[in-house]
Structures are given as C-alpha cells and as structure tokens.
Write a protein that holds these residues in place. Structure first.
Motif, PDB file in Angstrom:
ATOM      1  N   THR A   1      48.972  30.613  37.798  1.00  0.00           N
ATOM      2  CA  THR A   1      48.788  29.893  36.379  1.00  0.00           C
ATOM      3  C   THR A   1      47.621  28.687  36.248  1.00  0.00           C
ATOM      4  OG1 THR A   1      51.272  30.252  35.830  1.00  0.00           O
ATOM      5  CG2 THR A   1      50.009  28.770  34.518  1.00  0.00           C
ATOM      6  N   PRO A   2      47.669  28.048  37.331  1.00  0.00           N
ATOM      7  CA  PRO A   2      46.627  27.108  37.259  1.00  0.00           C
ATOM      8  C   PRO A   2      45.268  27.551  37.944  1.00  0.00           C
ATOM      9  CG  PRO A   2      47.893  26.422  39.242  1.00  0.00           C
ATOM     10  CD  PRO A   2      48.868  27.521  38.394  1.00  0.00           C
ATOM     11  N   ALA A   3      45.303  28.423  39.001  1.00  0.00           N
ATOM     12  CA  ALA A   3      43.989  28.851  39.250  1.00  0.00           C
ATOM     13  C   ALA A   3      43.257  29.708  38.507  1.00  0.00           C
ATOM     14  CB  ALA A   3      44.131  29.268  40.821  1.00  0.00           C
ATOM     15  N   SER A   4      44.201  30.545  37.794  1.00  0.00           N
ATOM     16  CA  SER A   4      43.548  31.373  36.651  1.00  0.00           C
ATOM     17  C   SER A   4      43.238  30.818  35.510  1.00  0.00           C
ATOM     18  CB  SER A   4      44.983  32.225  36.303  1.00  0.00           C
ATOM     19  OG  SER A   4      44.932  33.109  35.058  1.00  0.00           O
ATOM     20  N   GLY A   5      43.863  29.881  35.078  1.00  0.00           N
ATOM     21  CA  GLY A   5      43.384  29.199  33.809  1.00  0.00           C
ATOM     22  C   GLY A   5      42.153  28.635  34.149  1.00  0.00           C
ATOM     23  N   TRP A   6      41.941  27.797  35.523  1.00  0.00           N
ATOM     24  CA  TRP A   6      40.539  26.996  35.769  1.00  0.00           C
ATOM     25  C   TRP A   6      39.490  28.028  35.851  1.00  0.00           C
ATOM     26  CZ3 TRP A   6      36.911  26.622  39.268  1.00  0.00           C
ATOM     27  CH2 TRP A   6      36.181  25.252  39.352  1.00  0.00           C
ATOM     28  N   THR A   7      39.487  29.197  36.530  1.00  0.00           N
ATOM     29  CA  THR A   7      38.760  30.095  36.689  1.00  0.00           C
ATOM     30  C   THR A   7      38.257  30.787  35.345  1.00  0.00           C
ATOM     31  OG1 THR A   7      40.319  32.007  37.664  1.00  0.00           O
ATOM     32  CG2 THR A   7      39.098  30.555  39.211  1.00  0.00           C
ATOM     33  N   PHE A   8      39.472  31.201  34.589  1.00  0.00           N
ATOM     34  CA  PHE A   8      39.044  31.879  33.392  1.00  0.00           C
ATOM     35  C   PHE A   8      38.200  30.933  32.556  1.00  0.00           C
ATOM     36  CE2 PHE A   8      40.977  34.366  29.569  1.00  0.00           C
ATOM     37  CZ  PHE A   8      40.032  35.239  29.644  1.00  0.00           C
ATOM     38  N   ALA A   9      38.773  29.517  32.540  1.00  0.00           N
ATOM     39  CA  ALA A   9      37.969  28.533  31.630  1.00  0.00           C
ATOM     40  C   ALA A   9      36.465  28.520  32.040  1.00  0.00           C
ATOM     41  CB  ALA A   9      38.498  27.054  31.738  1.00  0.00           C
ATOM     42  N   TYR A  10      36.294  28.619  33.321  1.00  0.00           N
ATOM     43  CA  TYR A  10      34.946  28.672  34.104  1.00  0.00           C
ATOM     44  C   TYR A  10      34.237  29.714  33.542  1.00  0.00           C
ATOM     45  CZ  TYR A  10      30.850  28.306  37.204  1.00  0.00           C
ATOM     46  OH  TYR A  10      29.750  28.241  37.844  1.00  0.00           O
ATOM     47  N   THR A  11      34.849  30.990  33.397  1.00  0.00           N
ATOM     48  CA  THR A  11      34.348  32.205  33.107  1.00  0.00           C
ATOM     49  C   THR A  11      33.742  32.319  31.572  1.00  0.00           C
ATOM     50  OG1 THR A  11      35.429  33.398  34.734  1.00  0.00           O
ATOM     51  CG2 THR A  11      34.485  34.768  33.204  1.00  0.00           C
ATOM     52  N   ILE A  12      34.684  31.693  30.904  1.00  0.00           N
ATOM     53  CA  ILE A  12      34.433  31.823  29.256  1.00  0.00           C
ATOM     54  C   ILE A  12      33.347  30.617  28.950  1.00  0.00           C
ATOM     55  CG2 ILE A  12      35.512  31.061  27.177  1.00  0.00           C
ATOM     56  CD1 ILE A  12      38.305  32.282  28.328  1.00  0.00           C
ATOM     57  N   ALA A  13      33.325  29.465  29.584  1.00  0.00           N
ATOM     58  CA  ALA A  13      32.711  28.382  29.314  1.00  0.00           C
ATOM     59  C   ALA A  13      31.136  28.781  29.643  1.00  0.00           C
ATOM     60  CB  ALA A  13      33.134  27.131  30.034  1.00  0.00           C
ATOM     61  N   GLN A  14      30.905  29.404  30.853  1.00  0.00           N
ATOM     62  CA  GLN A  14      29.889  29.533  31.509  1.00  0.00           C
ATOM     63  C   GLN A  14      29.013  30.751  31.398  1.00  0.00           C
ATOM     64  OE1 GLN A  14      28.179  26.970  33.255  1.00  0.00           O
ATOM     65  NE2 GLN A  14      29.894  25.596  33.055  1.00  0.00           N
ATOM     66  N   ASP A  15      30.124  31.620  30.795  1.00  0.00           N
ATOM     67  CA  ASP A  15      29.951  33.236  30.424  1.00  0.00           C
ATOM     68  C   ASP A  15      29.327  34.017  31.948  1.00  0.00           C
ATOM     69  OD1 ASP A  15      29.463  35.467  29.023  1.00  0.00           O
ATOM     70  OD2 ASP A  15      27.364  35.143  28.767  1.00  0.00           O
ATOM     71  N   ARG A  16      29.944  33.386  32.956  1.00  0.00           N
ATOM     72  CA  ARG A  16      29.614  34.136  34.401  1.00  0.00           C
ATOM     73  C   ARG A  16      31.234  33.966  35.207  1.00  0.00           C
ATOM     74  NH1 ARG A  16      27.177  29.829  37.742  1.00  0.00           N
ATOM     75  NH2 ARG A  16      26.595  28.354  36.325  1.00  0.00           N
ATOM     76  N   VAL A  17      31.188  34.538  36.141  1.00  0.00           N
ATOM     77  CA  VAL A  17      32.400  34.408  37.134  1.00  0.00           C
ATOM     78  C   VAL A  17      32.134  33.402  37.981  1.00  0.00           C
ATOM     79  CG1 VAL A  17      33.223  36.619  36.511  1.00  0.00           C
ATOM     80  CG2 VAL A  17      31.709  36.448  38.441  1.00  0.00           C
ATOM     81  N   HIS A  18      33.206  32.814  38.277  1.00  0.00           N
ATOM     82  CA  HIS A  18      33.130  31.936  39.452  1.00  0.00           C
ATOM     83  C   HIS A  18      33.203  32.513  40.713  1.00  0.00           C
ATOM     84  CE1 HIS A  18      34.449  28.299  41.926  1.00  0.00           C
ATOM     85  NE2 HIS A  18      33.918  27.508  41.306  1.00  0.00           N
TER      86      HIS A  18
END
Lengths: 89, 418
Positions: free
Chosen positions: B372-389
C-alpha cells in the motif's frame, strides 16, 4: 460447491474438475506471420469478463476430457456445458 | 485537522466524545480536478495522500463506487513483508517497509504496525537450499533474513507439528524478523483522513461509467454523479481493473480471481509470528483480539463473486491442520473473500498507458496490502511527473511483450503450476 454437468459423464462436483481458463482464446494459426500483439493476446491478455464467461475445464478425476463451460463469473450460475470440439453458436 | 493525542482524548472525554471533527468530509463532485484517482482503497487513498504531500497536488478527487476501504484493504490478512528474491520486488517492498515503520507517526493514526517477523517453513533439503538462496538475495538488497534450522524453528513455534512420521516434516525455515502485520482498516482511514485534510476530496457512492478520451488523451470521466473534467486519471481498482479496462478498449494481462481468508474464534496468545506452510499455500498469524487469521489459495477460476467457495477453504485449512494440528480444535468465526487482479507473472503493474494522462496501478495478486504505501508513493510520483520512478520501472505494462517478466514464483493466474 459448483456442480458441473460433464457432457460425457453427467452432473459431478467441482472437486473432480480442474480449471483451464478462457475458452475464447485462439492460438494464432501455424505457418503464418504473427505480430507481437497477436502473440501477446494469445499468451497473456485476457478480457476476464464479469458475467457470462466461456471457459475450459478438465474432468480430471473423471473421464479426463476437456470441456467448455458457460458460467457467470459473478453469480457462478452455469448456463451450459459443451464438449471441447463442439461448435458454439 | 484535530491532532489525535492522549491530551485530545482526555479533553474530549469531558464532552462525552461528542465534539470530535469528522475524519473526512463527504463532498459533492466538482466539475474539474487536476487528478482523479479511481478507487478508494488502500492504494488509491495512499496515492492521493502522496500526491498532496510529496508533489503539492491537492486538487485531487478519489472516486469510489462503494465506501472507502470496503474492498481488498478491508479483506486481507494484514501481512507486511519484503522477503522477495528479485530486485524489482525486493527494493520496492523494502522501500515500503520504511514507510510502514513510520506510518503511525506520519499519519497521526495508530495503524498498529507489529513487526513480529514472518517464517516461511521448509519441508525438504531442496527447499532449504532455495530459501538459503532467497535469504542471500534479500541480504544483498539490505533486507534482514535469517535461515533457521529445525531446532530453531521448534523453539519459536513449538505448536507446529514436529513429530517424526508426518507427510511434510519441518526441515527449517526462512525468517524475515522485520516483517509483520498492521491494522488494515486503520491504514485506509489514516490515509483518508490526512489526504482529506490536505484538500483531497473523497467522493463515495460514485461509480465510474465511462471515460472521455479524444486523440489519445484523457479529458475526463463519466460517473453516476455527473461528468468530471481532468487531464490525469489514475486507476487503482484491483479486482475491477478488467471492467474499467473494457470501457477503455484495453485488454490487460490480468484475470480476476477470488481469494479467501478466515478467522477462528479468539483464543489466548499462542502464536507471535506470521507463519507460512512450505508444502502448499497457507499462512497464519494471530490477531490482537486472539483470532487465528488464515488464508491460502485462490478459488481457482475467474470470479467477481467477493464470496468464496467451501472446497478451497477446506483444502487450505487441511494444510493448516497438517502444519499446526491444534487448529482442528478451533471453531471458525468468519470467512470472507476478495477479488484479486491476478497478473500473468504474479507481479504488479504501475505504469503509464498508451492513453496520455491515464495511469495504471493493478495486478497485485496476493500481495496488495503490504504494498500500500510503496504503491501509493510510486504511483503518485508516476502521475505527478508523468514518468515512472526507478522503484516501479520494472512493473511496466509492456514487460509481457518484451519478455522482462518478474517471475518471483511464476505464480499468477495459473496456480496449478506451483
């Protein structure tokens, strides 16, 4: 407990069967040029429908035949079962 | 936002606890948002929280068909671990472990994180070798792992069956001491409360009925409570991913399957670890209330039922009784089921899609809660930056076409392979 009517043996409990997945998936024809996309769709991609789903089962602890089952994936109601080679209209 | 603390607890006691703020509001949907997250489960709520906290994006809506936390985040067996062999899974999960460790403080919400350790039992020499290898891989990635022999396991879980003439004798086990459990509902509520306090709007009882996509770009969504304009949509709807994918004309490497869990009647403290059976698929821990929390295999066929079938439960509990015979004396208190996104290699997908502004978070198989936390963190990054972490770069959608599968156990939809 599901009760599946094997077209060869009659009504049996689910314990005698093993599941084989979506029966609508077709292997690309042999000796034809196949795109990566077609191959993906055959190997990995699945519609996984909610509702009526045509699927393969094997009557493993019975006649060992593969059969097709039309089942509702939300209610588990089984509408019909077919022999593997039977054409379904 | 009111802080939860002992002082506030005492203060509110004088007014019979009638003056607490609502933990989150119940807004009506606005016309437009910067980001819309579909799915108010653990991952969706965490994503919204990290969008606001890490990326300062607060004009966010969470669209939930039912009520928040009513899906798999409320239906799992609460296990948290990072005992993976492959780098993609190991580094991602260990990043998550660090978020778990500080989550209660971070969210000002007691998620009852209990790092009690997990033991995977081994029942043959070959399995001991495999665990030694996995343990070494974990340690190389900075994750704690201890290989236990039979005597050491017996000391920790004496109630397991150590008699001589059993079908699956215990040879030893692999332990991750820092793994554990957490209160699953609190995770959803904690994220929801903090996200709400930063401006995220949690919209419940609102089903997505369609998407507005023009020229390969997402422009908005259609819901049962009206149309919403947005340039970015994140899908966090494990169990229903295929239903929404169909509305987008996408076919995904995912099947929807049902996984059951159950708890026994509460008993006195007997088991202070999470233990998994190595000769089948069964895991067990004891909740703070004393119930034995158990789970195992999928029902084995595509299902959206959210309710399990007894033959699977019987099979799973037979394994449990083989491992810990005392379980046969316990009465069953509750059983339930949740529907899982089973990906074809057993690993998740957190990625962009071929549609601009549409992001995908799915395929969590058996391991959604701990992520849950890692998924939320990386998904938020991917959405905000428009690229994968780099942490979720391996969880790409196209890995199935390119052959870069992450086959931790190769366990996806085809459980009979194991």
């Amino acid at each position: 407990m599901l009760h599946i009517k094997c077209p060869h043996c009659g009504m049996r409990s689910q314990n005698e069967f093993s599941y084989g997945g979506d029966a609508s998936v077709k292997r690309p024809e042999l000796n034809k040029e196949i795109t990566d996309e077609e191959w993906d769709n055959f190997v990995y991609n699945r519609k996984s429908l909610r509702g009526k789903h045509l699927e393969l089962w094997q009557h493993l602890s019975g006649c060992r035949q593969w059969i097709k089952v039309e089942r509702d994936t939300a209610t588990h109601e089984i509408f019909n079962t077919y022999k593997a080679e039977e054409e379904i209209s | 936002m009111q802080k939860y603390s002992i002082f506030n607890l005492v203060k509110n006691a004088f007014s019979n606890h009638e003056n607490w703020d609502l933990a989150w509001k119940d807004p009506t949907p606005k016309e437009e948002y910067d980001v819309v997250i579909i799915g108010g489960g653990g991952h969706g709520l965490a994503t919204a929280y990290y969008l606001a906290k890490e990326h300062n994006i607060t004009k966010v809506a969470i669209i939930e068909k039912g009520w928040i936390g009513g899906g798999n985040v409320g239906r799992n067996t609460t296990i948290i671990r990072s005992n993976y062999m492959h780098d993609e899974n190991a580094l991602f999960s260990e990043f998550g472990m660090n978020l778990w460790r500080k989550m209660s403080q971070d969210l000002n919400y007691n998620v009852m994180f209990s790092p009690r350790g997990i033991i995977n039992l081994a029942h043959s020499d070959a399995q001991m070798n495999a665990y030694a290898r996995r343990g070494n891989s974990m340690r190389l990635n900075g994750i704690d792992a201890v290989l236990l022999n039979r005597e050491q396991v017996k000391e920790i879980i004496p109630m397991a069956d150590f008699s001589e003439n059993v079908r699956f004798p215990i040879f030893g086990g692999l332990m991750q001491p820092s793994a554990g459990t957490a209160r699953h509902d609190a995770v959803a509520w904690g994220y929801a409360r903090q996200a709400d306090s930063m401006g995220v709007e949690i919209i419940q009882n609102c089903e997505v009925t369609g998407f507005d996509v023009t020229a390969g770009k997402i422009n908005g969504i259609r819901t049962t409570r009206g149309n919403i304009k947005t340039k970015k949509v994140g899908l966090c709807v494990a169990g229903s991913t295929n239903i929404l994918a169909e509305k987008l004309n996408m076919t995904l490497p995912i099947e929807t399957h049902l996984l059951q869990a159950c708890v026994s009647e509460p008993v006195k403290p007997v088991l202070d670890r999470v233990v998994t059976f190595g000769a089948g698929h069964f895991y067990i821990s004891q909740s703070d209330k004393g119930e034995m929390v158990m789970g195992g295999d999928l029902d084995g066929y595509n299902s959206y039922a959210q309710r399990g079938n007894l033959p699977t439960l019987q099979h799973v509990l037979t394994e449990g009784i083989a491992m810990m015979p005392f379980l046969s004396k316990l009465k069953m208190l509750r059983t339930w089921g949740g529907i899982m996104d089973m990906s074809m290699d057993g690993s998740p997908i957190i990625d962009k899609t071929h549609i601009d502004g549409l992001y995908l978070n799915c395929g969590w198989c058996y391991g959604g809660f701990k992520a849950t936390p890692a998924s939320g963190w990386t998904f938020a990054y991917t959405i905000a930056q428009d690229r994968v972490h780099e942490l979720n770069a391996g969880f790409s959608l196209n890995r199935f076409s390119t052959g870069h599968l992450i086959d931790e156990k190769g366990l996806g939809t085809k459980t009979w392979i194991s």
